[in-house]
Scaffold this active site. Structure first.
Site, short mmCIF file in Angstrom:
data_model
loop_
_atom_site.label_atom_id
_atom_site.label_comp_id
_atom_site.label_asym_id
_atom_site.label_seq_id
_atom_site.Cartn_x
_atom_site.Cartn_y
_atom_site.Cartn_z
N LEU A 21 0.81 -1.22 0.00
CA LEU A 21 0.00 0.00 0.00
C LEU A 21 0.84 1.26 0.00
O LEU A 21 0.43 2.30 -0.52
CB LEU A 21 -0.93 0.01 1.22
N GLY A 22 2.01 1.21 0.61
CA GLY A 22 2.84 2.40 0.68
C GLY A 22 4.17 2.09 1.32
O GLY A 22 4.34 1.07 1.99
N GLY A 24 7.59 4.17 3.26
CA GLY A 24 8.22 5.37 3.78
C GLY A 24 9.62 5.06 4.26
O GLY A 24 10.13 3.96 4.07
N GLY A 25 10.22 6.05 4.89
CA GLY A 25 11.59 5.88 5.33
C GLY A 25 11.74 4.83 6.42
O GLY A 25 12.81 4.24 6.58
N MET A 26 10.68 4.58 7.20
CA MET A 26 10.79 3.68 8.35
C MET A 26 10.08 2.36 8.14
O MET A 26 10.26 1.43 8.94
CB MET A 26 10.25 4.37 9.60
N VAL A 29 3.96 -0.63 4.27
CA VAL A 29 2.65 -1.09 4.72
C VAL A 29 2.03 -1.94 3.62
O VAL A 29 1.99 -1.54 2.45
CB VAL A 29 1.72 0.10 5.07
N LYS A 44 2.39 -3.57 8.88
CA LYS A 44 3.52 -2.67 8.72
C LYS A 44 4.82 -3.43 8.92
O LYS A 44 5.08 -3.98 9.99
CB LYS A 44 3.43 -1.50 9.71
N ASP A 140 4.64 13.82 14.30
CA ASP A 140 4.85 13.67 12.85
C ASP A 140 3.53 13.81 12.10
O ASP A 140 3.22 13.05 11.19
CB ASP A 140 5.49 12.32 12.54
#
Length: 304
Positions: A21-22, A24-26, A29, A44, A140
């Protein structure tokens, strides 16, 4: 890094990965199928570095994130169902919110109408109130961490990976800055302490982005972003005019003068009821266009 060709893999003997789904830097998902309860969930996957000390920090952060979110009960905060171990790392299992992030919505559809921005703001204030009451600072808040549920319009705050919890030691990446500079309050940029007011600053930046399509602090380099957040005069976009009093009050550099949660909610709800541009009450904070305490702190330390 994320699993290559992870579709179809079984995690924790229970969660079958379907679609990414996506990323990011961390973390990454995934949409997954819970084969025990026959429901779809979001899973995640944390990105761990090769360095073992860094990996230990990431493991600790994953567990802290899960515990942090589990203690908050609110329809505007993502629900954590489970944490499982796979390949020596924890995976966080959450409710699946079917719909785009606010960032995705802005990319595909452009800025939202003022009433929609106000509705999103009210929903996020409810989520922040629930978090702050539990001693949790999100730290955040940005469009990528706000989910918009398709069909219901529910607004959901997610990704508490860098949240600060009262009484719990803060985890950082090798002592570096954690968060999104464009959306981070100037007092935190200056290395000072931060409280609930920091999340409210981030909400002000988010409202600007929702109304105009971009943060007012977007620049070409990290150094330029830091200078814009801490030093430069804040130029609000024309699109923010209907909610200018709210955004003005939230983007007050001195946290003591920043609009509080209750005042912000009152102004946004008033706008939704009447359609009239919000105005500050007589006892509510104004906004100084000057540098302010945060900038002075940075200047005293030699600059960002």
């Amino acid at each position: 890094m994320g699993i290559v060709g992870g579709e179809g893999r079984l995690i924790g003997g229970r969660y079958r990965l379907e679609v990414r789904l996506g990323r990011g830097g961390m973390g990454t998902v995934w949409r997954a199928h819970d084969e025990l309860l026959s429901r779809r969930v979001a899973v995640k996957e944390l990105h761990f570095g090769a360095d073992e000390p860094e990996a230990r920090v990431q493991r600790a952060r994953a567990m802290r994130e899960a515990r942090t979110v589990a203690r908050i009960r609110h329809p505007g905060v993502i629900v954590v169902h489970d944490v499982v171990e796979q390949d020596g790392r924890p995976w966080i299992v959450m409710e699946l919110v079917e719909g785009p992030s606010l960032a995705g919505r802005l990319r595909s559809g452009g800025p939202v109408a003022p009433r929609e921005a106000a509705r999103i703001g009210v929903a996020l204030l409810g989520a922040l109130r629930a978090a702050h009451t539990r001693g949790v600072l999100h730290r955040d808040l940005k469009p990528a961490n706000v989910l918009m549920e398709r069909g219901t319009g529910r607004v959901v705050l997610t990704d508490f990976g860098v949240a600060q919890v009262s009484g719990v030691t803060t985890l950082t990446d090798a002592g570096g800055f954690v968060g999104s500079p464009e959306y981070t309050a100037p007092e935190r940029m200056a290395g000072g302490g931060t409280g609930p007011e920091g999340d409210l600053w981030s909400l002000g930046v988010l409202l600007c982005a929702a109304l105009s399509g971009a943060s007012p602090f977007r620049r070409d380099s990290l150094g330029a972003v830091l200078r814009a957040v801490v030093h430069e005069e804040i130029q609000l976009p024309e699109a923010a005019r209907p909610l200018r009093a709210v955004v003005d009050g939230l983007l007050e550099r001195d946290p003591r003068r920043r609009l509080g949660l209750a005042e912000t909610e009152r102004m946004l709800r008033g706008y939704l009821r009447s359609g009239r541009a919000p105005e500050r009450g007589a006892g509510e904070p104004g906004r100084g266009r000057g540098v302010g305490r945060a900038a002075e702190a940075v200047a005293g330390s030699g600059g960002p």
